[in-house]
Design a protein around this motif. Sequence first.
Motif, PDB file in Angstrom:
ATOM      1  N   SER A 137      24.279   8.855  29.438  1.00 59.44           N
ATOM      2  CA  SER A 137      24.897   8.566  28.148  1.00 59.44           C
ATOM      3  C   SER A 137      24.477   7.194  27.634  1.00 59.44           C
ATOM      4  CB  SER A 137      26.415   8.629  28.276  1.00 59.44           C
ATOM      5  OG  SER A 137      27.044   8.200  27.091  1.00 59.44           O
ATOM      6  N   SER A 138      24.234   7.125  26.323  1.00 64.75           N
ATOM      7  CA  SER A 138      23.876   5.863  25.668  1.00 64.75           C
ATOM      8  C   SER A 138      24.522   5.861  24.288  1.00 64.75           C
ATOM      9  CB  SER A 138      22.353   5.719  25.573  1.00 64.75           C
ATOM     10  OG  SER A 138      22.006   4.514  24.933  1.00 64.75           O
ATOM     11  N   PRO A 139      25.798   5.505  24.208  1.00 59.69           N
ATOM     12  CA  PRO A 139      26.545   5.649  22.951  1.00 59.69           C
ATOM     13  C   PRO A 139      26.041   4.781  21.808  1.00 59.69           C
ATOM     14  CG  PRO A 139      27.837   4.468  24.609  1.00 59.69           C
ATOM     15  CD  PRO A 139      26.643   5.011  25.304  1.00 59.69           C
ATOM     16  N   VAL A 140      25.441   3.630  22.119  1.00 59.99           N
ATOM     17  CA  VAL A 140      24.894   2.765  21.073  1.00 59.99           C
ATOM     18  C   VAL A 140      23.407   3.066  20.924  1.00 59.99           C
ATOM     19  CG1 VAL A 140      24.533   0.396  20.291  1.00 59.99           C
ATOM     20  CG2 VAL A 140      26.587   0.986  21.622  1.00 59.99           C
ATOM     21  N   PRO A 141      22.917   3.312  19.709  1.00 62.40           N
ATOM     22  CA  PRO A 141      21.485   3.627  19.529  1.00 62.40           C
ATOM     23  C   PRO A 141      20.583   2.582  20.170  1.00 62.40           C
ATOM     24  CG  PRO A 141      22.683   4.011  17.491  1.00 62.40           C
ATOM     25  CD  PRO A 141      23.645   3.347  18.435  1.00 62.40           C
ATOM     26  N   ILE A 142      19.488   3.048  20.761  1.00 62.66           N
ATOM     27  CA  ILE A 142      18.549   2.174  21.459  1.00 62.66           C
ATOM     28  C   ILE A 142      17.508   1.646  20.474  1.00 62.66           C
ATOM     29  CG2 ILE A 142      16.789   2.064  23.254  1.00 62.66           C
ATOM     30  CD1 ILE A 142      19.621   2.228  24.320  1.00 62.66           C
ATOM     31  N   ALA A 143      17.302   0.329  20.507  1.00 62.14           N
ATOM     32  CA  ALA A 143      16.328  -0.311  19.619  1.00 62.14           C
ATOM     33  C   ALA A 143      14.979  -0.501  20.296  1.00 62.14           C
ATOM     34  CB  ALA A 143      16.857  -1.671  19.147  1.00 62.14           C
ATOM     35  N   ALA A 144      14.959  -0.599  21.623  1.00 61.90           N
ATOM     36  CA  ALA A 144      13.703  -0.843  22.328  1.00 61.90           C
ATOM     37  C   ALA A 144      13.778  -0.260  23.728  1.00 61.90           C
ATOM     38  CB  ALA A 144      13.405  -2.340  22.398  1.00 61.90           C
ATOM     39  N   LEU A 145      12.667   0.338  24.157  1.00 58.96           N
ATOM     40  CA  LEU A 145      12.526   0.888  25.504  1.00 58.96           C
ATOM     41  C   LEU A 145      11.178   0.475  26.063  1.00 58.96           C
ATOM     42  CD1 LEU A 145      13.644   4.657  25.392  1.00 58.96           C
ATOM     43  CD2 LEU A 145      14.739   2.836  26.702  1.00 58.96           C
ATOM     44  N   CYS A 146      11.140   0.094  27.348  1.00 58.77           N
ATOM     45  CA  CYS A 146       9.860  -0.147  28.008  1.00 58.77           C
ATOM     46  C   CYS A 146      10.028   0.075  29.494  1.00 58.77           C
ATOM     47  CB  CYS A 146       9.319  -1.548  27.717  1.00 58.77           C
ATOM     48  SG  CYS A 146      10.515  -2.886  27.892  1.00 58.77           S
ATOM     49  N   SER A 147       8.971   0.516  30.140  1.00 61.86           N
ATOM     50  CA  SER A 147       9.070   0.873  31.563  1.00 61.86           C
ATOM     51  C   SER A 147       7.796   0.499  32.299  1.00 61.86           C
ATOM     52  CB  SER A 147       9.339   2.372  31.722  1.00 61.86           C
ATOM     53  OG  SER A 147       8.224   3.128  31.314  1.00 61.86           O
ATOM     54  N   ALA A 148       7.917   0.490  33.629  1.00 60.63           N
ATOM     55  CA  ALA A 148       6.769   0.212  34.496  1.00 60.63           C
ATOM     56  C   ALA A 148       7.060   0.810  35.856  1.00 60.63           C
ATOM     57  CB  ALA A 148       6.519  -1.284  34.617  1.00 60.63           C
ATOM     58  N   ALA A 149       5.999   1.153  36.578  1.00 62.17           N
ATOM     59  CA  ALA A 149       6.165   1.628  37.946  1.00 62.17           C
ATOM     60  C   ALA A 149       6.580   0.462  38.824  1.00 62.17           C
ATOM     61  CB  ALA A 149       4.864   2.231  38.443  1.00 62.17           C
ATOM     62  N   GLN A 150       7.508   0.720  39.751  1.00 65.14           N
ATOM     63  CA  GLN A 150       7.932  -0.301  40.701  1.00 65.14           C
ATOM     64  C   GLN A 150       8.122   0.363  42.059  1.00 65.14           C
ATOM     65  OE1 GLN A 150      11.819  -2.729  40.718  1.00 65.14           O
ATOM     66  NE2 GLN A 150      10.342  -4.051  39.698  1.00 65.14           N
ATOM     67  N   GLY A 151       7.067   0.325  42.863  1.00 62.72           N
ATOM     68  CA  GLY A 151       7.083   1.031  44.121  1.00 62.72           C
ATOM     69  C   GLY A 151       7.173   2.523  43.866  1.00 62.72           C
ATOM     70  N   SER A 152       8.105   3.190  44.521  1.00 59.99           N
ATOM     71  CA  SER A 152       8.292   4.624  44.322  1.00 59.99           C
ATOM     72  C   SER A 152       9.252   4.924  43.182  1.00 59.99           C
ATOM     73  CB  SER A 152       8.818   5.260  45.614  1.00 59.99           C
ATOM     74  OG  SER A 152      10.067   4.678  45.970  1.00 59.99           O
ATOM     75  N   ALA A 153       9.766   3.879  42.532  1.00 61.07           N
ATOM     76  CA  ALA A 153      10.724   4.058  41.444  1.00 61.07           C
ATOM     77  C   ALA A 153      10.112   3.603  40.129  1.00 61.07           C
ATOM     78  CB  ALA A 153      12.010   3.280  41.736  1.00 61.07           C
ATOM     79  N   THR A 154      10.901   3.719  39.056  1.00 58.36           N
ATOM     80  CA  THR A 154      10.494   3.277  37.728  1.00 58.36           C
ATOM     81  C   THR A 154      11.460   2.208  37.245  1.00 58.36           C
ATOM     82  OG1 THR A 154       9.462   5.361  37.084  1.00 58.36           O
ATOM     83  CG2 THR A 154      10.259   3.974  35.318  1.00 58.36           C
ATOM     84  N   GLN A 155      10.925   1.103  36.782  1.00 58.01           N
ATOM     85  CA  GLN A 155      11.717   0.041  36.187  1.00 58.01           C
ATOM     86  C   GLN A 155      11.811   0.310  34.686  1.00 58.01           C
ATOM     87  OE1 GLN A 155       9.791  -3.814  36.050  1.00 58.01           O
ATOM     88  NE2 GLN A 155      11.734  -4.891  36.251  1.00 58.01           N
ATOM     89  N   LEU A 156      13.028   0.317  34.152  1.00 65.48           N
ATOM     90  CA  LEU A 156      13.239   0.610  32.733  1.00 65.48           C
ATOM     91  C   LEU A 156      14.129  -0.455  32.114  1.00 65.48           C
ATOM     92  CD1 LEU A 156      13.085   2.631  30.277  1.00 65.48           C
ATOM     93  CD2 LEU A 156      15.253   3.549  31.123  1.00 65.48           C
ATOM     94  N   PHE A 157      13.712  -0.945  30.947  1.00 64.55           N
ATOM     95  CA  PHE A 157      14.559  -1.801  30.130  1.00 64.55           C
ATOM     96  C   PHE A 157      14.923  -1.048  28.862  1.00 64.55           C
ATOM     97  CE2 PHE A 157      12.327  -4.903  32.730  1.00 64.55           C
ATOM     98  CZ  PHE A 157      13.343  -5.785  33.075  1.00 64.55           C
TER      99      PHE A 157
END
Length: 641
Positions: A137-157
């Motif tokens: 859930s993300s009740p407030v609209p998202i203005a920016a998204l960015c991601s990167a691989a981090q080991g076996s996981a994904t880093q997301l802002f």
Amino acid sequence: MAKQSLIKFLSVALLSGLLAACIDSIGSAQGTNIALKPQGSLNLSGVASSQLAPVGFGDEEYLLLASETKGLVLVSTESAELASLGHGSAERFALHRQPDGGWLIISADESQAALQVFSLALESGGQPKFKLLASQSSPVPIAALCSAAQGSATQLFAIDENGLGHEYRIYAAEGRWGIAEVRSLHFGEQVSSCAIDERREQLLVAQPPLGIWQMNASAERDESRRVFLAGEKLQGEFAGLWLDAKRDLAWLAAGDTLSAHSLEESGKQVFSAALDDLEPVSVVIASGKLAFLEEEAEQIFVADAGALPMATVAKKEEAVTTYSISARAETTPVGSGGDAADDPAIWINPTDAAKSLILGTDKKSGLNIYNLDGELLQSFAVGRVNNVDLRPVNHPHYQAIAAASNRTTPGVSLFGISVKGEVESLGLQTMDLKDPYGLCLYQQGADLFAWLSDKEGGLHLVEIQLAEARGQWQLRRRADLPVESQVEGCVADDERRMLFFGEEDKGVWRLDIAAFLAGEGRPELIAPADGERLVADVEGLDLYLQGDDSFLVVSSQGDNSYALFSRDGSEFVGRFRVVENLDLGVDGSSETDGLAVTSKALGPDYPAGLLVVQDGRNRMPAEAQNFKLISWADIGASLQL
């Protein structure tokens, strides 16, 4: 459609004069403005997109779009729709390639008020297909998204329209996908886009009209927020921030201007072009061509990018390999906020190792007692105790004695531990010190000593004299060792009569205690803070003692890592970081002050012993500082000890 088809489709050349102007501009220091007109377009009927990105599968190359009517859409080089969600309103997305050649895509869907995680991969027939993996859930609209691989996981802002940002980890565990929040970040309103510079572990955030912010992307480092590009150097409502790893550039659309800025040279402009009658909000490079979108566009404009600036990207190599090891557990956070947790010690239960204890200082309050699950069992509000250490003793009431440096009333606080693991405070003895700081115990037969540092002075050896009566003891000063600068971490090798102490800015010193007390010994710097093996400040020290497989463990606080040396400190063995354990919801450690280690087997999770480290930034969720528990078996396997 093959990659060659994309090149063919987008290969309408610019006028020769325009190309010459591009080449001339690139050679200048600031990238003189040129006029750039689109040379072709792809029609996007009914898509209404404000973001695009190139997506490749082998030699095939496509364009991914965020659609306000169809969610996510994948189109070919001839604008044919190859795959789409067919529903939803995706305002923006973040993506990166997976090890298997597919793509992980995180979409902000306003119609669902959610962040949605998809895979994009080719089916057996070669047809690309989206698959929903997880949603949050993300009740407030998202203005920016960015991601990167981090080991076996994904880093997301993800940064919402109110300016509140969240860092997440997206990971797969036991056949399921999860989204774990790591920390929250505050930016303020009007953020338009973000990107992650993986090479430098930096997060860039566009926030009109202020500019582009740059900060550490790692949650285990200080934010160190600073200006990458000031807003007054840009025009219009800048958006479309995109990092070009191949050229080591940050691309930005600002009004009707497209510009490129060096990541290596802190935002220095190397290219600028005025776009004829266009104000793009998303710009990428695909097959050597510029592709850009205007707000809610129904077509993709393209232009030749053959003369775009190139930068030589040197591969970043660590001088010393640093392994990543996850913690198995963590303690309850300390009761004080800010920089409070400091130093641990481990008491081994002589009758049931699984019931051993962890002692940890809250340097604003007192001493905490935890079990091996990290649960808080007792708290002693005895003042600002900084460092703690313990030794087994032969005493009618106590199986072990723990001592802690006390900065509230300068001196030493003592604690008795019974054979059943019952801990009691034995009071405090004062010392003529300005600010008692580091402390470690030293034992010779029945004699118990403490090495105690003064924050503004050197090290002092004091004898702890225990009476047989319960709670009766005193201190006797034995020797003083001048040190040039601040010492906190120390550990004594009782068997070899050696003291190791960390001078925070210089490194680890070794002292022959017997020779020193005879008036002959002097400290020897055995492990300097060289910026590679050890990065100042040098903090916690302890000894893992297991016959020939014995090691000195040192906290390298400056880069959030831990270094192993041979037992005598003369030989560097390896280094590692403690990273998050997403399966257990335990974050990594950083800015470690104290640490403690034992080689005793403490149950199935710690068959070869336990390392306990202080964590200066407790994430997932953000809470007061605590201590992390790491299995020595995991360290041994990673470093091949």
